[in-house]
Design a protein around this motif. Structure first.
Motif, PDB file in Angstrom:
ATOM      1  N   ILE A 134     -90.493  -9.682 -63.525  1.00  0.00           N
ATOM      2  CA  ILE A 134     -90.108 -10.933 -64.186  1.00  0.00           C
ATOM      3  C   ILE A 134     -88.582 -11.119 -64.127  1.00  0.00           C
ATOM      4  O   ILE A 134     -87.813 -10.165 -64.266  1.00  0.00           O
ATOM      5  CB  ILE A 134     -90.624 -10.939 -65.647  1.00  0.00           C
ATOM      6  CG1 ILE A 134     -90.473 -12.331 -66.256  1.00  0.00           C
ATOM      7  CG2 ILE A 134     -89.894  -9.887 -66.492  1.00  0.00           C
ATOM      8  CD1 ILE A 134     -91.200 -12.493 -67.585  1.00  0.00           C
ATOM      9  N   SER A 135     -88.163 -12.378 -63.904  1.00  0.00           N
ATOM     10  CA  SER A 135     -86.727 -12.672 -63.878  1.00  0.00           C
ATOM     11  C   SER A 135     -86.201 -12.747 -65.304  1.00  0.00           C
ATOM     12  O   SER A 135     -86.966 -12.895 -66.257  1.00  0.00           O
ATOM     13  CB  SER A 135     -86.494 -14.017 -63.185  1.00  0.00           C
ATOM     14  OG  SER A 135     -86.979 -15.065 -64.008  1.00  0.00           O
ATOM     15  N   ARG A 141     -87.679 -17.116 -71.610  1.00  0.00           N
ATOM     16  CA  ARG A 141     -88.631 -18.184 -71.964  1.00  0.00           C
ATOM     17  C   ARG A 141     -89.895 -17.621 -72.603  1.00  0.00           C
ATOM     18  O   ARG A 141     -90.483 -18.238 -73.482  1.00  0.00           O
ATOM     19  CB  ARG A 141     -88.992 -19.004 -70.713  1.00  0.00           C
ATOM     20  CG  ARG A 141     -87.959 -20.073 -70.387  1.00  0.00           C
ATOM     21  CD  ARG A 141     -88.408 -20.954 -69.240  1.00  0.00           C
ATOM     22  NE  ARG A 141     -88.229 -20.313 -67.933  1.00  0.00           N
ATOM     23  CZ  ARG A 141     -87.052 -20.206 -67.313  1.00  0.00           C
ATOM     24  NH1 ARG A 141     -85.967 -20.703 -67.871  1.00  0.00           N
ATOM     25  NH2 ARG A 141     -86.962 -19.621 -66.140  1.00  0.00           N
ATOM     26  N   LEU A 142     -90.299 -16.428 -72.175  1.00  0.00           N
ATOM     27  CA  LEU A 142     -91.513 -15.798 -72.706  1.00  0.00           C
ATOM     28  C   LEU A 142     -91.382 -15.514 -74.200  1.00  0.00           C
ATOM     29  O   LEU A 142     -92.340 -15.631 -74.955  1.00  0.00           O
ATOM     30  CB  LEU A 142     -91.722 -14.480 -71.948  1.00  0.00           C
ATOM     31  CG  LEU A 142     -93.113 -13.951 -71.673  1.00  0.00           C
ATOM     32  CD1 LEU A 142     -94.019 -15.005 -71.103  1.00  0.00           C
ATOM     33  CD2 LEU A 142     -93.016 -12.762 -70.719  1.00  0.00           C
ATOM     34  N   PHE A 143     -90.186 -15.108 -74.628  1.00  0.00           N
ATOM     35  CA  PHE A 143     -90.035 -14.629 -76.004  1.00  0.00           C
ATOM     36  C   PHE A 143     -89.386 -15.627 -76.948  1.00  0.00           C
ATOM     37  O   PHE A 143     -89.469 -15.453 -78.151  1.00  0.00           O
ATOM     38  CB  PHE A 143     -89.236 -13.321 -76.011  1.00  0.00           C
ATOM     39  CG  PHE A 143     -90.015 -12.176 -75.425  1.00  0.00           C
ATOM     40  CD1 PHE A 143     -91.061 -11.608 -76.128  1.00  0.00           C
ATOM     41  CD2 PHE A 143     -89.720 -11.700 -74.155  1.00  0.00           C
ATOM     42  CE1 PHE A 143     -91.795 -10.576 -75.590  1.00  0.00           C
ATOM     43  CE2 PHE A 143     -90.459 -10.658 -73.604  1.00  0.00           C
ATOM     44  CZ  PHE A 143     -91.498 -10.093 -74.319  1.00  0.00           C
ATOM     45  N   HIS A 144     -88.745 -16.666 -76.409  1.00  0.00           N
ATOM     46  CA  HIS A 144     -87.884 -17.410 -77.318  1.00  0.00           C
ATOM     47  C   HIS A 144     -88.653 -18.309 -78.281  1.00  0.00           C
ATOM     48  O   HIS A 144     -88.086 -18.826 -79.214  1.00  0.00           O
ATOM     49  CB  HIS A 144     -86.790 -18.159 -76.542  1.00  0.00           C
ATOM     50  CG  HIS A 144     -87.175 -19.521 -76.097  1.00  0.00           C
ATOM     51  ND1 HIS A 144     -86.451 -20.629 -76.439  1.00  0.00           N
ATOM     52  CD2 HIS A 144     -88.198 -19.949 -75.359  1.00  0.00           C
ATOM     53  CE1 HIS A 144     -87.036 -21.699 -75.901  1.00  0.00           C
ATOM     54  NE2 HIS A 144     -88.087 -21.296 -75.247  1.00  0.00           N
ATOM     55  N   LYS A 145     -89.998 -18.423 -78.080  1.00  0.00           N
ATOM     56  CA  LYS A 145     -90.788 -19.208 -79.025  1.00  0.00           C
ATOM     57  C   LYS A 145     -91.559 -18.338 -80.020  1.00  0.00           C
ATOM     58  O   LYS A 145     -92.081 -18.854 -80.994  1.00  0.00           O
ATOM     59  CB  LYS A 145     -91.774 -20.103 -78.261  1.00  0.00           C
ATOM     60  CG  LYS A 145     -91.133 -21.374 -77.724  1.00  0.00           C
ATOM     61  CD  LYS A 145     -92.152 -22.204 -76.956  1.00  0.00           C
ATOM     62  CE  LYS A 145     -92.631 -21.448 -75.734  1.00  0.00           C
ATOM     63  NZ  LYS A 145     -93.433 -22.268 -74.809  1.00  0.00           N
ATOM     64  N   ALA A 185     -85.373 -15.578 -82.847  1.00  0.00           N
ATOM     65  CA  ALA A 185     -84.036 -15.556 -83.422  1.00  0.00           C
ATOM     66  C   ALA A 185     -83.039 -14.780 -82.554  1.00  0.00           C
ATOM     67  O   ALA A 185     -81.849 -14.735 -82.871  1.00  0.00           O
ATOM     68  CB  ALA A 185     -84.082 -14.954 -84.827  1.00  0.00           C
ATOM     69  N   LEU A 186     -83.503 -14.179 -81.477  1.00  0.00           N
ATOM     70  CA  LEU A 186     -82.586 -13.440 -80.602  1.00  0.00           C
ATOM     71  C   LEU A 186     -81.788 -14.417 -79.744  1.00  0.00           C
ATOM     72  O   LEU A 186     -82.306 -15.442 -79.303  1.00  0.00           O
ATOM     73  CB  LEU A 186     -83.373 -12.485 -79.697  1.00  0.00           C
ATOM     74  CG  LEU A 186     -84.158 -11.375 -80.400  1.00  0.00           C
ATOM     75  CD1 LEU A 186     -84.908 -10.533 -79.381  1.00  0.00           C
ATOM     76  CD2 LEU A 186     -83.246 -10.490 -81.226  1.00  0.00           C
ATOM     77  N   THR A 187     -80.529 -14.081 -79.513  1.00  0.00           N
ATOM     78  CA  THR A 187     -79.698 -14.941 -78.667  1.00  0.00           C
ATOM     79  C   THR A 187     -80.058 -14.718 -77.198  1.00  0.00           C
ATOM     80  O   THR A 187     -80.706 -13.732 -76.849  1.00  0.00           O
ATOM     81  CB  THR A 187     -78.211 -14.608 -78.842  1.00  0.00           C
ATOM     82  OG1 THR A 187     -77.995 -13.260 -78.370  1.00  0.00           O
ATOM     83  CG2 THR A 187     -77.784 -14.706 -80.293  1.00  0.00           C
ATOM     84  N   ARG A 188     -79.601 -15.654 -76.356  1.00  0.00           N
ATOM     85  CA  ARG A 188     -79.840 -15.501 -74.921  1.00  0.00           C
ATOM     86  C   ARG A 188     -79.226 -14.200 -74.400  1.00  0.00           C
ATOM     87  O   ARG A 188     -79.786 -13.512 -73.562  1.00  0.00           O
ATOM     88  CB  ARG A 188     -79.247 -16.695 -74.157  1.00  0.00           C
ATOM     89  CG  ARG A 188     -80.314 -17.580 -73.548  1.00  0.00           C
ATOM     90  CD  ARG A 188     -79.679 -18.744 -72.817  1.00  0.00           C
ATOM     91  NE  ARG A 188     -78.791 -19.509 -73.703  1.00  0.00           N
ATOM     92  CZ  ARG A 188     -78.066 -20.540 -73.300  1.00  0.00           C
ATOM     93  NH1 ARG A 188     -78.096 -20.908 -72.022  1.00  0.00           N
ATOM     94  NH2 ARG A 188     -77.309 -21.192 -74.131  1.00  0.00           N
TER      95      ARG A 188
END
Length: 265
Positions: A134-135, A141-145, A185-188
DNA sequence: ATACCGACCTGTCAGC
DNA sequence: TGCTGACAGGTCGGTA
């Protein structure tokens, strides 16, 4: 038991030893739990089939057979897939033996019976994305929701498949992230760090032949060495290798979770 | 729709 | 020595 690095080690060992070999006959034990397919379908699919390739998908071992079918094995917590000679003693909790044309045997042994065997015709994709492929962008994108704790989200096989308790804890330590933080809640920057840490750790663990915490051995019966490189897993009340603080153990998502209270924020 | 929690099994080990 | 309970690398289904 086995997570991505252990399953990868086992699958590679099986590939080296049985690719090109043919399954002559199959014996199945009396316990039904390990079987996802009907016993007669397993026997019918495996007997006479040639093993073209053995590989890992998530935490699954996939045997690609000729005639387009597949044998899928999940080892659960305590499963083993061993290459054995017919004379060697049969271990307790052996649930399936596949006799090969070369004279060797494949034996599936699983005391707790959380492992699963199945045969299928269509190509097996696994439930989620491959952690090593995975890139960074797709990973974020997988985790940010997800509203779950990042530790629980890492263990969710529908998102990423292959990560288990050891490598979730170790990668969160390397990325300096507290396991209870909510994923969204994690930042990029933090997610990018986690992506890098996870891939590094998985590759290092594969190079070490996996982690042998209690009874893991590969297809040839050899233990792994990555447990000696663990920074947090199984090290509660021991000093952090980086800062010296004592490693804590808590429960997150129902699983024992280890972290350094000073390094991980 | 999402997220906890017990259930599924046996073996091992700590504590009494 | 022997019993009891907690815990273990994973996943699923029910419930809130």
């Amino acid at each position: 038991m086995p997570e991505l690095p252990e399953v990868e080690t086992i699958a590679n060992g099986l590939h080296r030893h049985v690719a090109g070999d043919r399954i002559e006959s199959v014996w199945i034990g009396s316990k039904p739990e390990p079987l996802k397919s009907r016993p007669r379908d397993i026997v019918k699919t495996l007997e006479g089939a040639k093993v073209e390739r053995v590989r890992r998908v998530g935490k699954h071992i996939v045997f690609d057979l000729d005639r387009g079918s597949q044998w899928i094995v999940h080892l659960g917590m305590t499963g083993r897939m061993l290459i054995a000679s017919p004379e060697s003693e049969q271990a307790r909790h052996t649930h399936l033996i596949a006799r090969l044309t070369s004279g060797r045997e494949l034996r599936f042994v699983d005391p707790r019976r959380f492992g699963r065997l199945e045969v299928r015709r269509e190509s097996f994709q696994g439930p989620g994305s491959e952690p090593l492929k995975i890139s960074s962008g797709d990973f974020q994108r997988l985790f940010h929701k997800s509203k779950a704790a990042i530790k629980a989200a890492l263990l969710n096989q529908k998102l990423l498949h292959g990560v288990g308790n050891i490598y979730a804890d170790e990668s969160l330590f390397r990325a300096a992230i507290r396991p209870r933080r909510r994923a969204y809640a994690l930042t990029r920057t933090e997610l990018s760090r986690l992506h890098t840490a996870l891939q590094e750790i998985l590759k290092e663990a594969i190079a070490a032949g996996g982690s042998s915490v209690s009874d893991y051995v590969d297809a040839e019966g050899v233990a792994g060495l990555f447990q000696f490189q663990h920074c947090v897993y199984g090290r509660q009340d021991e000093p952090c290798r980086r800062c010296g603080s004592l490693i804590k153990k808590i429960v997150v998502g129902g699983r024992g979770t280890h972290y350094c209270p000073r390094c991980q924020r």
